[in-house]
Design an enzyme around this catalytic site. Structure first.
Site, PDB file in Angstrom:
ATOM      1  N   LEU A 163       0.829  -1.217   0.000  1.00 39.03           N
ATOM      2  CA  LEU A 163       0.000   0.000   0.000  1.00 39.03           C
ATOM      3  C   LEU A 163       0.856   1.258   0.000  1.00 39.03           C
ATOM      4  O   LEU A 163       0.799   2.073   0.919  1.00 39.03           O
ATOM      5  CB  LEU A 163      -0.988   0.002   1.182  1.00 39.03           C
ATOM      6  CG  LEU A 163      -1.976  -1.152   1.221  1.00 39.03           C
ATOM      7  CD1 LEU A 163      -2.923  -1.029   2.414  1.00 39.03           C
ATOM      8  CD2 LEU A 163      -2.790  -1.238  -0.071  1.00 39.03           C
ATOM      9  N   HIS A 198      12.958  10.331 -23.289  1.00 36.41           N
ATOM     10  CA  HIS A 198      11.610   9.838 -23.630  1.00 36.41           C
ATOM     11  C   HIS A 198      11.643   8.831 -24.792  1.00 36.41           C
ATOM     12  O   HIS A 198      12.098   9.160 -25.890  1.00 36.41           O
ATOM     13  CB  HIS A 198      10.746  11.039 -24.028  1.00 36.41           C
ATOM     14  CG  HIS A 198       9.287  10.796 -23.858  1.00 36.41           C
ATOM     15  ND1 HIS A 198       8.337  11.754 -24.084  1.00 36.41           N
ATOM     16  CD2 HIS A 198       8.604   9.689 -23.479  1.00 36.41           C
ATOM     17  CE1 HIS A 198       7.134  11.258 -23.863  1.00 36.41           C
ATOM     18  NE2 HIS A 198       7.273   9.990 -23.496  1.00 36.41           N
ATOM     19  N   LYS A 248      13.244  -2.970 -14.246  1.00 41.05           N
ATOM     20  CA  LYS A 248      12.404  -4.091 -14.690  1.00 41.05           C
ATOM     21  C   LYS A 248      13.233  -5.102 -15.496  1.00 41.05           C
ATOM     22  O   LYS A 248      13.053  -6.306 -15.361  1.00 41.05           O
ATOM     23  CB  LYS A 248      11.225  -3.581 -15.539  1.00 41.05           C
ATOM     24  CG  LYS A 248      10.200  -2.756 -14.791  1.00 41.05           C
ATOM     25  CD  LYS A 248       9.439  -3.518 -13.721  1.00 41.05           C
ATOM     26  CE  LYS A 248       8.507  -4.561 -14.263  1.00 41.05           C
ATOM     27  NZ  LYS A 248       7.721  -5.226 -13.174  1.00 41.05           N
ATOM     28  N   PRO A 302      -1.432  18.390 -19.728  1.00 37.78           N
ATOM     29  CA  PRO A 302      -0.014  18.401 -20.097  1.00 37.78           C
ATOM     30  C   PRO A 302       0.316  17.271 -21.072  1.00 37.78           C
ATOM     31  O   PRO A 302      -0.019  16.116 -20.832  1.00 37.78           O
ATOM     32  CB  PRO A 302       0.700  18.168 -18.759  1.00 37.78           C
ATOM     33  CG  PRO A 302      -0.322  17.495 -17.893  1.00 37.78           C
ATOM     34  CD  PRO A 302      -1.673  17.913 -18.366  1.00 37.78           C
ATOM     35  N   THR A 328       7.462  -5.623 -18.702  1.00 34.76           N
ATOM     36  CA  THR A 328       6.970  -4.567 -19.582  1.00 34.76           C
ATOM     37  C   THR A 328       7.744  -4.545 -20.905  1.00 34.76           C
ATOM     38  O   THR A 328       8.924  -4.931 -20.942  1.00 34.76           O
ATOM     39  CB  THR A 328       7.130  -3.202 -18.878  1.00 34.76           C
ATOM     40  OG1 THR A 328       7.034  -2.143 -19.828  1.00 34.76           O
ATOM     41  CG2 THR A 328       8.499  -3.056 -18.194  1.00 34.76           C
ATOM     42  N   ASP A 329       7.095  -4.032 -21.950  1.00 36.56           N
ATOM     43  CA  ASP A 329       7.797  -3.884 -23.233  1.00 36.56           C
ATOM     44  C   ASP A 329       8.908  -2.830 -23.143  1.00 36.56           C
ATOM     45  O   ASP A 329       9.765  -2.750 -24.025  1.00 36.56           O
ATOM     46  CB  ASP A 329       6.814  -3.555 -24.373  1.00 36.56           C
ATOM     47  CG  ASP A 329       6.048  -2.255 -24.158  1.00 36.56           C
ATOM     48  OD1 ASP A 329       6.210  -1.614 -23.106  1.00 36.56           O
ATOM     49  OD2 ASP A 329       5.273  -1.884 -25.066  1.00 36.56           O
ATOM     50  N   GLU A 330       8.875  -2.010 -22.078  1.00 40.38           N
ATOM     51  CA  GLU A 330       9.890  -0.948 -21.960  1.00 40.38           C
ATOM     52  C   GLU A 330      11.299  -1.518 -21.775  1.00 40.38           C
ATOM     53  O   GLU A 330      12.277  -0.804 -21.972  1.00 40.38           O
ATOM     54  CB  GLU A 330       9.533   0.015 -20.824  1.00 40.38           C
ATOM     55  CG  GLU A 330       8.212   0.718 -21.094  1.00 40.38           C
ATOM     56  CD  GLU A 330       7.909   1.865 -20.153  1.00 40.38           C
ATOM     57  OE1 GLU A 330       8.849   2.529 -19.695  1.00 40.38           O
ATOM     58  OE2 GLU A 330       6.716   2.077 -19.878  1.00 40.38           O
ATOM     59  N   TYR A 358      13.308   3.257 -14.472  1.00 41.31           N
ATOM     60  CA  TYR A 358      12.207   2.284 -14.324  1.00 41.31           C
ATOM     61  C   TYR A 358      12.452   1.047 -15.199  1.00 41.31           C
ATOM     62  O   TYR A 358      12.468  -0.088 -14.703  1.00 41.31           O
ATOM     63  CB  TYR A 358      10.864   2.937 -14.701  1.00 41.31           C
ATOM     64  CG  TYR A 358       9.761   1.932 -14.969  1.00 41.31           C
ATOM     65  CD1 TYR A 358       9.231   1.160 -13.939  1.00 41.31           C
ATOM     66  CD2 TYR A 358       9.246   1.740 -16.260  1.00 41.31           C
ATOM     67  CE1 TYR A 358       8.230   0.217 -14.181  1.00 41.31           C
ATOM     68  CE2 TYR A 358       8.248   0.811 -16.517  1.00 41.31           C
ATOM     69  CZ  TYR A 358       7.745   0.052 -15.467  1.00 41.31           C
ATOM     70  OH  TYR A 358       6.760  -0.875 -15.716  1.00 41.31           O
ATOM     71  N   SER A 408       6.155   1.899 -10.480  1.00 42.70           N
ATOM     72  CA  SER A 408       5.786   1.740 -11.888  1.00 42.70           C
ATOM     73  C   SER A 408       5.785   3.034 -12.706  1.00 42.70           C
ATOM     74  O   SER A 408       5.496   2.989 -13.895  1.00 42.70           O
ATOM     75  CB  SER A 408       4.391   1.105 -11.965  1.00 42.70           C
ATOM     76  OG  SER A 408       3.426   2.035 -11.518  1.00 42.70           O
TER      77      SER A 408
HETATM   78  P1  NAD Z   1       0.749   0.299  -9.900  1.00 42.43           P
HETATM   79  O1  NAD Z   1       1.763   1.342  -9.559  1.00 42.43           O
HETATM   80  O2  NAD Z   1      -0.652   0.719 -10.177  1.00 42.43           O
HETATM   81  O3  NAD Z   1       0.698  -0.786  -8.726  1.00 42.43           O
HETATM   82  C1  NAD Z   1       1.828  -1.259  -8.079  1.00 42.43           C
HETATM   83  C2  NAD Z   1       1.382  -1.879  -6.756  1.00 42.43           C
HETATM   84  O4  NAD Z   1       2.552  -2.437  -6.117  1.00 42.43           O
HETATM   85  C3  NAD Z   1       0.780  -0.874  -5.770  1.00 42.43           C
HETATM   86  O5  NAD Z   1      -0.418  -1.395  -5.242  1.00 42.43           O
HETATM   87  C4  NAD Z   1       1.846  -0.739  -4.676  1.00 42.43           C
HETATM   88  O6  NAD Z   1       1.297  -0.468  -3.391  1.00 42.43           O
HETATM   89  C5  NAD Z   1       2.505  -2.112  -4.729  1.00 42.43           C
HETATM   90  N1  NAD Z   1       3.881  -2.089  -4.225  1.00 42.43           N
HETATM   91  C6  NAD Z   1       4.871  -1.197  -4.524  1.00 42.43           C
HETATM   92  N2  NAD Z   1       5.991  -1.508  -3.852  1.00 42.43           N
HETATM   93  C7  NAD Z   1       5.724  -2.636  -3.134  1.00 42.43           C
HETATM   94  C8  NAD Z   1       6.492  -3.460  -2.265  1.00 42.43           C
HETATM   95  N3  NAD Z   1       7.777  -3.156  -1.986  1.00 42.43           N
HETATM   96  N4  NAD Z   1       5.913  -4.549  -1.717  1.00 42.43           N
HETATM   97  C9  NAD Z   1       4.619  -4.855  -1.989  1.00 42.43           C
HETATM   98  N5  NAD Z   1       3.835  -4.099  -2.792  1.00 42.43           N
HETATM   99  C10 NAD Z   1       4.389  -3.006  -3.360  1.00 42.43           C
HETATM  100  O7  NAD Z   1       1.355  -0.500 -11.130  1.00 42.43           O
HETATM  101  P2  NAD Z   1       0.623  -1.157 -12.399  1.00 42.43           P
HETATM  102  O8  NAD Z   1       0.502  -0.145 -13.457  1.00 42.43           O
HETATM  103  O9  NAD Z   1      -0.577  -1.896 -11.931  1.00 42.43           O
HETATM  104  O10 NAD Z   1       1.747  -2.194 -12.856  1.00 42.43           O
HETATM  105  C11 NAD Z   1       1.817  -3.504 -12.268  1.00 42.43           C
HETATM  106  C12 NAD Z   1       2.967  -4.275 -12.874  1.00 42.43           C
HETATM  107  O11 NAD Z   1       2.791  -4.380 -14.284  1.00 42.43           O
HETATM  108  C13 NAD Z   1       4.325  -3.597 -12.672  1.00 42.43           C
HETATM  109  O12 NAD Z   1       5.273  -4.589 -12.390  1.00 42.43           O
HETATM  110  C14 NAD Z   1       4.616  -2.928 -14.014  1.00 42.43           C
HETATM  111  O13 NAD Z   1       5.996  -2.862 -14.238  1.00 42.43           O
HETATM  112  C15 NAD Z   1       3.936  -3.885 -14.970  1.00 42.43           C
HETATM  113  N6  NAD Z   1       3.443  -3.292 -16.223  1.00 42.43           N
HETATM  114  C16 NAD Z   1       2.632  -2.197 -16.206  1.00 42.43           C
HETATM  115  C17 NAD Z   1       2.132  -1.690 -17.404  1.00 42.43           C
HETATM  116  C18 NAD Z   1       1.175  -0.508 -17.420  1.00 42.43           C
HETATM  117  O14 NAD Z   1       0.791  -0.052 -18.494  1.00 42.43           O
HETATM  118  N7  NAD Z   1       0.731   0.000 -16.269  1.00 42.43           N
HETATM  119  C19 NAD Z   1       2.472  -2.293 -18.614  1.00 42.43           C
HETATM  120  C20 NAD Z   1       3.307  -3.423 -18.597  1.00 42.43           C
HETATM  121  C21 NAD Z   1       3.773  -3.912 -17.392  1.00 42.43           C
END
Ligand code: NAD
Length: 339
Positions: free
Chosen positions: A35, A279, A157, A208, A125-127, A153, A85
């Site tokens: 959280l 970027h 990953k 923005p 992630t694709d990044e 970031y 993230s």
């Molecule tokens: P988010 O930031 O919405 O959620 C991350 C969650 O992780 C949060 O609930 C946070 O409280 C929890 N968290 C953070 N540090 C923590 C820790 N040390 N221990 C336990 N919980 C912890 O992220 P998201 O957008 O839902 O992304 C989730 C995953 O998917 C990530 O690993 C991200 O790299 C990957 N991802 C995201 C996207 C995207 O478009 N959002 C795309 C590809 C991959």
């Protein structure tokens, strides 16, 4: 089957918890989340009373805590969504990204090899592939594309992915990795492009847009991502990486204009701001492996999905207004007491 979903109070993890709790009443789904600012238990309201769901607050990078949790729960599968993230935050505070994204992942992997596990799945992630030039629409990221990161970031990953693969090779851990393009859909934290634009446009605030808005992202509805992970943890081959994407490339400017049109708001709200350092120009995923080997197909096309998502934000103003006002941070205390 007992599954620990880490980061299940975040955007994609939260959607995945909903998906699994509802689809598999016989599975036990444990949502482990620290959280942080991005974790919001209000996202879990629709499932919090289900008998196959449990929430545990904790840090994936806290070794003692993680090992005790494995000792108590003896999970079969780990799906690791927990992460810092947000690319912009990684530019101002890279260390937090190393701690959670790299050390958190290795801590989970160590617990998995100590206690044994049927599957460890890393949500990536694709990044990690870096970016593609804007003038080569014929190029796509495949699972063979070398890792070539741009931001702290994506570097964190990519490091995590390498540890996951190394634990398979060195210790024989049964792992899989999915690398997905940008997600959109319900419960998306309003610092990210799509919910940010929706919430600000509704309030007639400036929108923005980095640089000239020409950067291209490949958008996938979060439900399609959840389906893909569900498929990979059940049918994916150990040690394999699967790209997840739906061929929905849009420039950031196109996305913003689509939202403005749907909300009947003027383009004069757009404000071009100084570009993000480093970027990435274009992301584009080739998901052929997932489609041919596991039979995955996305259900949403972007034009329908984005309209449904905008409608969700209109219907669920309380959810995102609580975030903007910071009220959601009190929800844990209300639900679980201050412990
Ligand atoms: P988010 O930031 O919405 O959620 C991350 C969650 O992780 C949060 O609930 C946070 O409280 C929890 N968290 C953070 N540090 C923590 C820790 N040390 N221990 C336990 N919980 C912890 O992220 P998201 O957008 O839902 O992304 C989730 C995953 O998917 C990530 O690993 C991200 O790299 C990957 N991802 C995201 C996207 C995207 O478009 N959002 C795309 C590809 C991959």
């Amino acid at each position: 089957m007992k599954i620990i979903v880490t980061g299940g109070a975040g955007f994609i993890g939260g959607n995945f918890v909903h998906h699994m709790v509802n689809k598999y009443p016989d599975y036990q789904i444990i949502n482990l989340d620290l959280l942080t600012y991005a974790g919001n238990l209000e996202t879990l309201k629709p499932v919090e009373d289900k008998p196959n769901y449990k929430f545990i607050k904790g840090d994936i990078a806290d070794r003692d805590f993680v090992f005790q949790l494995f000792e108590n729960e003896k999970p079969d599968i780990i799906v690791n969504f927990a992460a810092e993230s947000h690319v912009d935050r990684s530019i101002t505070d890279p260390e937090a990204f190393v701690r959670t994204n790299v050390m958190g992942t290795t801590t989970l992997l160590d617990a998995c090899r100590t206690y044994g596990i049927k599957r460890y799945h890393q949500v990536s992630t694709d990044e990690v592939y870096g970016d593609l030039p804007l003038d080569r629409p014929d190029l796509f990221f495949t699972e063979e594309t070398p890792l070539h990161t741009s931001s702290p970031y994506s570097s964190s990953k990519a490091s995590a992915d390498l540890f996951v693969l190394a634990y398979q090779r060195t210790f024989g851990l049964p792992v899989t990795i999915s690398r997905c393009s940008n997600n959109y859909g319900p419960y998306h934290f309003p610092e990210k492009l799509i919910p940010l634009i929706i919430s600000r446009a509704l309030a007639d605030e400036e929108l923005p847009v980095y640089g000239t808005g020409e950067n291209v992202r490949d958008w996938l509805h979060v439900s399609d991502h959840c389906e893909a992970i569900d498929l990979i943890i059940h049918k994916g081959k150990e040690g394999e990486v699967y790209n997840v994407g739906g061929h929905n490339e849009r420039t950031n400017l196109e996305v913003v204009k689509t939202i403005l049109e749907a909300l009947d708001k003027p383009e004069s709200l757009i404000k071009y701001v100084k570009d993000r350092p480093g970027h990435d120009r274009r992301y584009a995923i080739d998901p052929k492996k997932l489609e041919t080997e596991l039979g995955w197909k996305p259900k949403y096309n972007f034009d329908t999905g984005i309209r449904q998502t905008i409608q969700w934000y209109l219907d669920n103003e309380d959810w995102w207004k609580h975030i903007i006002n910071g009220e959601y941070q009190g929800y844990f205390d209300t639900m679980y007491g201050n412990r």
